[in-house]
Design a protein around this motif. Structure first.
Motif, mmCIF file in Angstrom:
data_model
loop_
_atom_site.group_PDB
_atom_site.id
_atom_site.type_symbol
_atom_site.label_atom_id
_atom_site.label_comp_id
_atom_site.label_asym_id
_atom_site.label_seq_id
_atom_site.Cartn_x
_atom_site.Cartn_y
_atom_site.Cartn_z
ATOM 1 N N ASP A 102 2.003 -13.647 -3.311
ATOM 2 C CA ASP A 102 1.387 -13.639 -4.645
ATOM 3 C C ASP A 102 -0.044 -13.111 -4.578
ATOM 4 O O ASP A 102 -0.477 -12.328 -5.440
ATOM 5 N N GLU A 103 -0.791 -13.547 -3.571
ATOM 6 C CA GLU A 103 -2.170 -13.092 -3.417
ATOM 7 C C GLU A 103 -2.248 -11.588 -3.199
ATOM 8 O O GLU A 103 -3.076 -10.896 -3.816
ATOM 9 N N GLU A 104 -1.401 -11.065 -2.326
ATOM 10 C CA GLU A 104 -1.463 -9.642 -1.990
ATOM 11 C C GLU A 104 -0.996 -8.773 -3.156
ATOM 12 O O GLU A 104 -1.539 -7.695 -3.392
ATOM 13 N N CYS A 105 0.006 -9.234 -3.878
ATOM 14 C CA CYS A 105 0.451 -8.490 -5.059
ATOM 15 C C CYS A 105 -0.656 -8.428 -6.103
ATOM 16 O O CYS A 105 -0.902 -7.374 -6.714
ATOM 17 N N ALA A 106 -1.331 -9.550 -6.316
ATOM 18 C CA ALA A 106 -2.420 -9.569 -7.286
ATOM 19 C C ALA A 106 -3.575 -8.691 -6.837
ATOM 20 O O ALA A 106 -4.165 -7.951 -7.633
ATOM 21 N N ARG A 107 -3.904 -8.753 -5.554
ATOM 22 C CA ARG A 107 -5.037 -7.991 -5.033
ATOM 23 C C ARG A 107 -4.861 -6.497 -5.264
ATOM 24 O O ARG A 107 -5.782 -5.809 -5.715
ATOM 25 N N ILE A 108 -3.675 -5.990 -4.989
ATOM 26 C CA ILE A 108 -3.466 -4.543 -5.055
ATOM 27 C C ILE A 108 -3.206 -4.060 -6.471
ATOM 28 O O ILE A 108 -3.331 -2.869 -6.776
ATOM 29 N N GLY A 109 -2.841 -4.981 -7.382
ATOM 30 C CA GLY A 109 -2.554 -4.585 -8.750
ATOM 31 C C GLY A 109 -1.081 -4.370 -9.029
ATOM 32 O O GLY A 109 -0.707 -3.556 -9.871
ATOM 33 N N ALA A 110 -0.232 -5.106 -8.341
ATOM 34 C CA ALA A 110 1.206 -5.033 -8.617
ATOM 35 C C ALA A 110 1.531 -5.875 -9.853
ATOM 36 O O ALA A 110 0.954 -6.943 -10.036
ATOM 37 N N ASP B 246 0.827 -1.205 0.000
ATOM 38 C CA ASP B 246 0.000 0.000 0.000
ATOM 39 C C ASP B 246 0.866 1.261 0.000
ATOM 40 O O ASP B 246 0.521 2.263 -0.635
ATOM 41 N N ALA B 247 1.983 1.202 0.715
ATOM 42 C CA ALA B 247 2.823 2.381 0.865
ATOM 43 C C ALA B 247 3.816 2.575 -0.280
ATOM 44 O O ALA B 247 4.239 3.706 -0.544
ATOM 45 N N ASN B 248 4.173 1.481 -0.989
ATOM 46 C CA ASN B 248 5.297 1.567 -1.920
ATOM 47 C C ASN B 248 4.973 1.311 -3.388
ATOM 48 O O ASN B 248 5.763 1.716 -4.251
ATOM 49 N N LEU B 249 3.875 0.646 -3.696
ATOM 50 C CA LEU B 249 3.553 0.410 -5.106
ATOM 51 C C LEU B 249 3.179 1.742 -5.767
ATOM 52 O O LEU B 249 2.214 2.391 -5.353
ATOM 53 N N PRO B 250 3.918 2.165 -6.789
ATOM 54 C CA PRO B 250 3.602 3.442 -7.449
ATOM 55 C C PRO B 250 2.174 3.453 -7.995
ATOM 56 O O PRO B 250 1.734 2.476 -8.616
#
Length: 398
Positions: A78-86, A21-25
């Motif tokens: 993997d789940e959290e990256c996919a959820r946020i749109g990384a 949440d804090a670092n994905l552009p």
């Protein structure tokens, strides 16, 4: 087998979610969630950013620079990256050739290539498929002849994903034409700047340059670039494909796309009523959601198995089949939900050259390209028909 997450797993998920949440552009996240195309810089910059935490290679052990996470932690990541749109980390170096080098590579190969994969110095591509040798990969004809201190390679590879950017290729070549087809193959590491290599684009139906054909004409490859033993490449290729097929399931991504599909359907009207409440369409979504739940449980079973030290077996083929079927069904329902608006095709918008689609519906603009692009998922990594044969042989003994 316990498929529930422990308090420690839940705490790990919270930490991962907070960091993302804090670092994905924001711009990068928006590209992914809006189904726009990513470029080389997008992938490279994300890899570098993850590297600041040691998270660009989450499946690697600590001895090679990875975080040493267990299978459950990697699944949560993997789940959290996919959820946020990384965006995903490109697999060719990190999760395809690297495991082969760790298991079968020489000390010199590990020392040279693994740090360069870790920090993103080298961009890798896969030299497997050939014209006429796709699902029947063992019939490949690219030839490597030993001449002094190097091999001379001649042949052609095709469907080489992002090969136009690649620094290195891991390549299957035939080194013994007299042996049974699986026994005469070797695994070479080829510098893409070597004279004699020509990369030509294949422009797909969605007008994207994602794949290529690669021609190799008298390409000299040093003998030290042979991985493992000569003529044992099929063993290494199967090991690599087991890792590739497990990752193809992409449950986290499919869960995210299901949310998008429901939102899309909720905004469409049929007879003045939301399409999400239409009994026929909603039943299709419900059936797909049930399939996804079953797939997720199967993935968790495989994760639990890996956590106990057992690598993926025929389960990798099961995940590949069902995972890609779910992905394709999602794109089909998206196009069905949006109707004729999905026919609008605006490559300039997908490339980020303008802020909004000329068709006037930014959500609909990428869907035709998205649908067509996902036709490939049931083919690459070994076609689903071939995976069914593997399951029949390894589980049913047929």
């Amino acid at each position: 087998m316990d498929l529930n997450y422990s308090p420690a797993d839940d705490a790990f998920r919270a930490d991962i979610r907070a960091w993302l949440d804090a670092n994905l552009p924001h711009a990068l996240r928006t590209k992914v969630l809006d189904h726009k195309r990513l470029n080389r810089d997008d992938y490279a910059s994300w890899h570098k950013l993850l590297g600041t935490r040691g998270w660009s290679v989450v499946a690697w052990p600590k001895e090679y620079g990875g975080p040493g996470w267990d299978a459950t932690q990697r699944h949560i990541w993997d789940e959290e990256c996919a959820r946020i749109g990384a965006p995903g980390v490109l697999p060719f170096g990190v999760s395809m050739v690297a495991p082969v080098l760790m298991k079968y590579g020489s000390a010199a190969q590990k020392a040279h290539y693994l740090p360069r994969i870790l920090d993103g110095t080298d961009w890798w591509c896969q030299g497997y498929s050939e014209p006429g040798s796709g699902s029947d990969l063992a019939s490949l004809r690219t030839r490597a002849e030993r001449q002094g201190d190097h091999y001379v390679v001649n042949g052609q590879k095709t469907w080489t994903t992002l090969g136009q950017f690649a620094d290195m290729m891991f390549c299957l070549v035939r080194t013994d034409t007299g042996a049974k087809k699986q026994e005469g193959i070797s695994f070479l590491l080829i510098d893409m700047k070597t004279p004699g290599i020509t990369v030509r684009p294949i422009i797909t139906l969605d007008e994207d340059h994602e794949v290529n054909e690669v021609f190799l004409e008298d390409v000299k490859v040093p003998l030290e670039n042979l991985v493992g033993e000569e003529n044992r490449g099929w063993t290494y290729a199967k090991y690599l494909l087991g890792h590739e097929r497990t990752g193809i399931a992409r449950v986290g991504q499919s869960k995210r796309e299901l949310v998008f599909l429901k939102r899309l359907a909720a905004n469409q009207k049929k007879g003045g009523v939301s399409l999400l409440k239409d009994p026929v369409f909603s039943s299709k979504i419900a059936a797909l959601e049930i399939e996804m739940m079953a797939l997720e449980v199967t993935v968790q079973r495989v994760v639990a198995s890996e956590a106990n030290g057992r690598g993926p077996g025929p389960e990798a083929s099961m995940l590949k089949i069902k995972g890609t079927e779910v992905q394709q069904a999602l794109t089909e329902l998206m196009v069905e939900a949006i109707g004729p608006q999905a026919a609008a095709f605006d490559p300039a918008y997908l490339e980020g050259e303008r802020e909004h689609s000329l068709a006037g519906d930014d959500a609909a603009a990428p869907l035709a390209a998205y649908y067509f692009n996902f036709r490939k998922t049931s083919i690459y990594g070994g076609s689903n028909e071939i995976q069914k044969n593997i399951i029949a042989q390894m589980i049913l003994g047929l």
